[in-house]
Design a protein around this motif. Structure first.
Motif, PDB file in Angstrom:
ATOM      1  N   LEU A   1     -51.488 -24.697 -46.586  1.00 48.74           N
ATOM      2  CA  LEU A   1     -50.377 -24.716 -45.634  1.00 48.74           C
ATOM      3  C   LEU A   1     -50.180 -23.363 -44.970  1.00 48.74           C
ATOM      4  O   LEU A   1     -50.542 -22.326 -45.520  1.00 48.74           O
ATOM      5  CB  LEU A   1     -49.065 -25.099 -46.333  1.00 48.74           C
ATOM      6  CG  LEU A   1     -49.028 -26.454 -47.040  1.00 48.74           C
ATOM      7  CD1 LEU A   1     -49.299 -26.268 -48.511  1.00 48.74           C
ATOM      8  CD2 LEU A   1     -47.696 -27.137 -46.845  1.00 48.74           C
TER       9      LEU A   1
ATOM     10  N   VAL B   1     -49.252 -28.356 -43.054  1.00 46.29           N
ATOM     11  CA  VAL B   1     -50.567 -28.507 -43.689  1.00 46.29           C
ATOM     12  C   VAL B   1     -51.666 -28.285 -42.655  1.00 46.29           C
ATOM     13  O   VAL B   1     -51.594 -28.812 -41.552  1.00 46.29           O
ATOM     14  CB  VAL B   1     -50.710 -29.923 -44.288  1.00 46.29           C
ATOM     15  CG1 VAL B   1     -52.105 -30.131 -44.861  1.00 46.29           C
ATOM     16  CG2 VAL B   1     -49.657 -30.160 -45.359  1.00 46.29           C
TER      17      VAL B   1
ATOM     18  N   TYR C   1     -53.757 -28.948 -50.973  1.00 48.95           N
ATOM     19  CA  TYR C   1     -53.320 -28.764 -49.590  1.00 48.95           C
ATOM     20  C   TYR C   1     -53.255 -27.281 -49.261  1.00 48.95           C
ATOM     21  O   TYR C   1     -52.793 -26.489 -50.077  1.00 48.95           O
ATOM     22  CB  TYR C   1     -51.930 -29.349 -49.377  1.00 48.95           C
ATOM     23  CG  TYR C   1     -51.821 -30.818 -49.680  1.00 48.95           C
ATOM     24  CD1 TYR C   1     -51.961 -31.768 -48.683  1.00 48.95           C
ATOM     25  CD2 TYR C   1     -51.578 -31.258 -50.974  1.00 48.95           C
ATOM     26  CE1 TYR C   1     -51.855 -33.123 -48.957  1.00 48.95           C
ATOM     27  CE2 TYR C   1     -51.469 -32.615 -51.273  1.00 48.95           C
ATOM     28  CZ  TYR C   1     -51.614 -33.537 -50.262  1.00 48.95           C
ATOM     29  OH  TYR C   1     -51.519 -34.872 -50.543  1.00 48.95           O
TER      30      TYR C   1
ATOM     31  N   TYR D   1     -45.556 -32.424 -40.347  1.00 47.85           N
ATOM     32  CA  TYR D   1     -46.157 -31.969 -41.596  1.00 47.85           C
ATOM     33  C   TYR D   1     -47.527 -31.326 -41.415  1.00 47.85           C
ATOM     34  O   TYR D   1     -48.003 -30.649 -42.303  1.00 47.85           O
ATOM     35  CB  TYR D   1     -46.239 -33.136 -42.593  1.00 47.85           C
ATOM     36  CG  TYR D   1     -44.865 -33.609 -42.976  1.00 47.85           C
ATOM     37  CD1 TYR D   1     -44.137 -32.930 -43.943  1.00 47.85           C
ATOM     38  CD2 TYR D   1     -44.267 -34.690 -42.333  1.00 47.85           C
ATOM     39  CE1 TYR D   1     -42.859 -33.327 -44.279  1.00 47.85           C
ATOM     40  CE2 TYR D   1     -42.982 -35.101 -42.656  1.00 47.85           C
ATOM     41  CZ  TYR D   1     -42.281 -34.411 -43.630  1.00 47.85           C
ATOM     42  OH  TYR D   1     -41.012 -34.788 -43.954  1.00 47.85           O
TER      43      TYR D   1
ATOM     44  N   VAL E   1     -56.703 -30.496 -46.030  1.00 47.67           N
ATOM     45  CA  VAL E   1     -56.527 -31.323 -47.218  1.00 47.67           C
ATOM     46  C   VAL E   1     -57.867 -31.373 -47.926  1.00 47.67           C
ATOM     47  O   VAL E   1     -58.887 -31.662 -47.301  1.00 47.67           O
ATOM     48  CB  VAL E   1     -56.088 -32.758 -46.851  1.00 47.67           C
ATOM     49  CG1 VAL E   1     -55.846 -33.579 -48.098  1.00 47.67           C
ATOM     50  CG2 VAL E   1     -54.843 -32.735 -45.985  1.00 47.67           C
TER      51      VAL E   1
ATOM     52  N   LEU F   1     -44.117 -30.822 -49.050  1.00 49.06           N
ATOM     53  CA  LEU F   1     -45.087 -31.885 -49.322  1.00 49.06           C
ATOM     54  C   LEU F   1     -44.418 -33.076 -50.004  1.00 49.06           C
ATOM     55  O   LEU F   1     -44.690 -34.220 -49.656  1.00 49.06           O
ATOM     56  CB  LEU F   1     -46.204 -31.353 -50.218  1.00 49.06           C
ATOM     57  CG  LEU F   1     -47.338 -30.633 -49.511  1.00 49.06           C
ATOM     58  CD1 LEU F   1     -48.303 -30.073 -50.532  1.00 49.06           C
ATOM     59  CD2 LEU F   1     -48.082 -31.607 -48.594  1.00 49.06           C
TER      60      LEU F   1
END
Lengths: 211, 263
Positions: free
Chosen positions: A152, A161, A150, A71, A164, A35
């Motif tokens: 993950l 991820v 987050y 990501y 959120v 992150l």
């Protein structure tokens, strides 16, 4: 002789350093490190004052959109946002849904970017269990602190991820509420149609914010 | 003015009476069918707490039996926001610089001290109540009637939770559930519990006692517009990214309140 030694040591150091960085960037980053890397990259893009110009903004959006795939696990995110109806969808429908949904997220969230205002991200906690992780952060904005968490998932040695949660509002669950609302009255096909319509409206700038 | 309050209480009482029946409606076959399949493999809830019971209580279907009424007022409020309040706020913030607007915000925030104080006491947060009281005294006197927030950002001797409380949060703290979701004209999203709380807060709000009534409305509206200038864009970023803004706002309201109650 002494010079050769010093040159040699510099060389060894350089090779060692480059190996080291390759090692870190490659695999086995912790969720927090992943992150941090992602946020650092975003900040680097947004710190550039060119973001304030029309063409610069477009470039930045393209850059960030390309980065997003490294990501985010968009398929995982979409699956969870859809919930149970996902099970009734065909492979083709799923792929289409993931693509359209990703487009919608990018179009709405990336359009909002503006120059970075020194918001500070403080990583408060990291939870890891098997291939799942959660990272809790606080974002210090101008006059208030926001909690951003987050979720993950680990895939091929990389943490991605899939949700959120800003101020207790989960992106995935917020969309699930919306999809549920629509699916109570309409079919899955109509939902996909509606998503696509929203995306094309956003693309043509019809819903552009006049701010 | 009193008629307005009576009306609000009447509606609240009616709803309270009807609540059990309506709550049952909320989880009809459609609601039950949509139980989230993919929460089964979650390990933590959204705040990072380990989920011990499967299908934790956090993602309960929001009860929305009065959707017709709610949707109507949601559409009305949305139109009012975009057509009236946002343009006013934008014009106002264009003319008045940020600093004076901060003073106005601080002034009204300071004035709302009774609501926060009672909220703290109702939840047994005596530390926070004490802190709010000291803040109120300091800001009301040397802070020029609350215009300057002298206590902002100052460290306390020991950590004390903020005193940002109201009656709806206190009820939540006592274990009272949200009840049906409710949207009010001009006031926006709420729930049955928070609506009853707002009626209580109304009596603790100094500006409610301004006479004649239109001064009270004017003062409250001015506070709202002034605060809005700091929040323009927040509502839009939620509604523009959604394909069903009504459901998006409803979820956001419920989750934000849940966070406040848990704090």
């Amino acid at each position: 002789m002494k010079r050769i030694y010093s040159i040699l040591s510099v060389l060894v150091l350089a090779v060692g350093l480059s190996l080291g960085t390759v090692g870190v960037a490659g695999a086995d980053m912790t969720p927090t490190e992943t992150l941090e890397e992602g946020i650092d990259k975003i900040v680097a893009v947004l710190k550039d004052p060119k973001v304030n110009t029309e063409s610069g903004k477009r470039e930045a959006i393209e850059e960030l959109s390309e980065m997003a795939g490294n990501y985010f696990a968009f398929d995982e995110l979409t699956k969870r946002a859809v919930g149970k109806p996902w099970l009734d969808m065909s492979e083709g429908q799923r792929t289409e849904f993931v693509q359209t949904f990703r487009k919608l997220l990018e179009l709405t969230y990336l359009q909002k970017i503006r120059q970075y205002h020194d918001e500070k991200v403080e990583f408060t906690k990291e939870l890891v269990k098997g291939n799942r992780a959660m990272v809790l952060t606080n974002v210090q904005a101008k006059d208030s602190v926001y909690s951003v968490n987050y979720k993950l998932i680990k895939r091929e040695n990389r943490w991605l991820v899939y949700d959120v949660i800003g101020e207790n509002i989960s992106l995935v669950k917020n969309y699930r509420q919306q999809f549920n609302e629509i699916l109570q009255k309409s079919s899955l096909e109509e939902l996909v149609e509606r998503l696509k319509k929203k995306v094309s409206a956003l693309e043509s700038g019809k819903v552009a914010d006049p701010e | 003015m009193r008629i307005e309050v009576l009306f609000a209480m009447l509606v609240a009482a009616l709803l309270l009476g009807a609540a059990p029946a309506m709550a049952a409606d909320g989880t009809g076959p459609a609601g039950g069918m949509q139980i989230a399949q993919f929460d089964d493999d979650e390990i933590w809830d959204d705040s990072g707490k380990l989920i011990t019971e499967k299908l934790g209580q956090e993602d309960v279907q929001i009860s929305d039996p009065l959707k017709g009424w709610n949707y109507f007022w949601y559409t009305f409020n949305d139109a009012m926001y975009h057509g009236v309040f946002k343009p006013i706020a934008q014009g106002y913030s264009f003319i008045i610089p940020e600093r004076p607007r901060t003073w106005v915000r601080n002034f009204f925030h300071n004035l709302m001290f009774p609501v926060r104080f009672v909220g703290c006491i109702m939840q047994g947060k005596f530390d926070s109540a004490g802190m709010e009281t000291s803040k109120f005294i300091i800001n009301s006197t040397i802070g020029l009637a609350g215009v300057a927030d002298l206590t902002e950002g100052r460290a306390t001797v020991r950590p004390i939770a903020t005193g940002d409380e109201d009656m709806g949060q206190s009820f939540g703290r006592w274990g009272i559930g949200n009840g049906p979701y409710l949207v009010w004209p001009f006031l926006g999203p709420s729930t049955l519990r928070d609506s009853v709380g707002s009626v209580g807060d109304y009596f603790l709000t100094p500006t409610s006692y301004l006479n004649p009534w239109y001064w009270s409305v004017a003062a409250k509206s001015y506070d709202r517009i002034n605060r809005l200038t700091f929040e323009i864009g927040r509502y839009e970023s939620l509604t523009e990214s959604s394909i069903d803004p009504y459901a998006a706002v409803r979820d956001a309201y419920i989750k934000l309140r849940a966070k406040k109650v848990s704090e």
